[in-house]
Scaffold this active site. Sequence first.
Site, PDB file in Angstrom:
ATOM      1  N   ASP A  25       0.849  -1.183   0.000  1.00 13.83           N
ATOM      2  CA  ASP A  25       0.000   0.000   0.000  1.00 13.83           C
ATOM      3  C   ASP A  25       0.890   1.241   0.000  1.00 13.83           C
ATOM      4  OD1 ASP A  25      -2.524   1.370   0.212  1.00 13.83           O
ATOM      5  OD2 ASP A  25      -2.028   1.760   2.307  1.00 13.83           O
ATOM      6  N   ASP A  27      -0.233   5.315   0.898  1.00 10.68           N
ATOM      7  CA  ASP A  27      -0.425   6.327   1.932  1.00 10.68           C
ATOM      8  C   ASP A  27      -0.540   5.664   3.297  1.00 10.68           C
ATOM      9  OD1 ASP A  27      -0.656   8.842   2.944  1.00 10.68           O
ATOM     10  OD2 ASP A  27      -2.768   9.072   2.504  1.00 10.68           O
TER      11      ASP A  27
END
Length: 357
Positions: A25, A27
């Site tokens: 992932d 952020d």
Amino acid sequence: MTGETTTTSVRTEPVVARYRGLICDLDGVVYRGATAVPRAVETLNHMTAFGVPVVFATNNASRSPENVGDHLRELGVAEQNWSVVTSSQAAAAHLAERLARGAPVCAVGGPGVAEALTEAGLTPVPFQELGDTPVEAVVQGLGTDVTWSELAAVGHLVEAGAIWVATNIDLTLPTPYGQAPGNGALVALVQTATSASPHVVGKPHAALFDLARSRLGTEQPETIVCGDRLDTDIKGANSAGLDSLFVLSGACRLRDLAFAERSSRPTYVAADLSGLLAPALPLHTTSPDHLVELGPDAVPRVPSAGDDGTRLQSVVTTAWAARDNGRAVADHAELWESIERQLGLVRNKPRSSRADH
């Protein structure tokens, strides 16, 4: 529960040594807005330099992979052995398997939606050209300029029989000013006017993970997912049959992890992405050595001995074991914040966010 103990398990190999590829992932894991998460860039560069490929997978449908890649390079991620996949690409891949090459598809959302359709050999049709071009499907992704008229058009197309694909259904997304409506909120608006539901490809659904794994060229047991959201990254990894590392550098906190349902529990937990280089200690291998007492406030006592990784693991497995056995565990936020402070997990809130979940 046992008394306060230290972990005696022999742990020699780091987490990443058990896998041949990483789905990561963005952020909250690699960066928070314009700032890199501590130790993230160094960890990624170490892994890719030693031959472990990385695919960054994001639910953000508005940005192109090139745009995301530029941001990563600006932060210092070395240009080697990694790529980016988005939920727009997963949506386009889904339709490319079902429609003829060049088929017209209405593109709603940011520029990443249209770019992904073109890349997949389909013809993106902007909302403004719908009157002149019949379409076979519609992809709905988030965009800051999406209008009421576009949402109404999605509903009309779906009611007329067009295939409806939503890039993701995240109800909210973070902004510098707090939470804002996400693509899921806009999809819900369309659903109020239709009798249909979209096919969703973004996390926590398996399609984005499957696309990322195809880029890696790895089998399920050879792949690990790293994320900061239990409801998307970790639940999605579980649905795709993949192991996962949950990091406490982003959106979800220790309290969230302690109260996670089985479908959203990760394989490993760490303060940040550097946990991939730490000795492997799966959370599901609970033994008496990993458990501590619940205190009088009904939260796990933090062990005084052991390294930060084993202490964190003890707290999490104790909370899970207690809840699974029907024991009450306090969920007061301030108590769990106190545990985070004892474990050195407190961090400053990000000033801004690009919402790349």
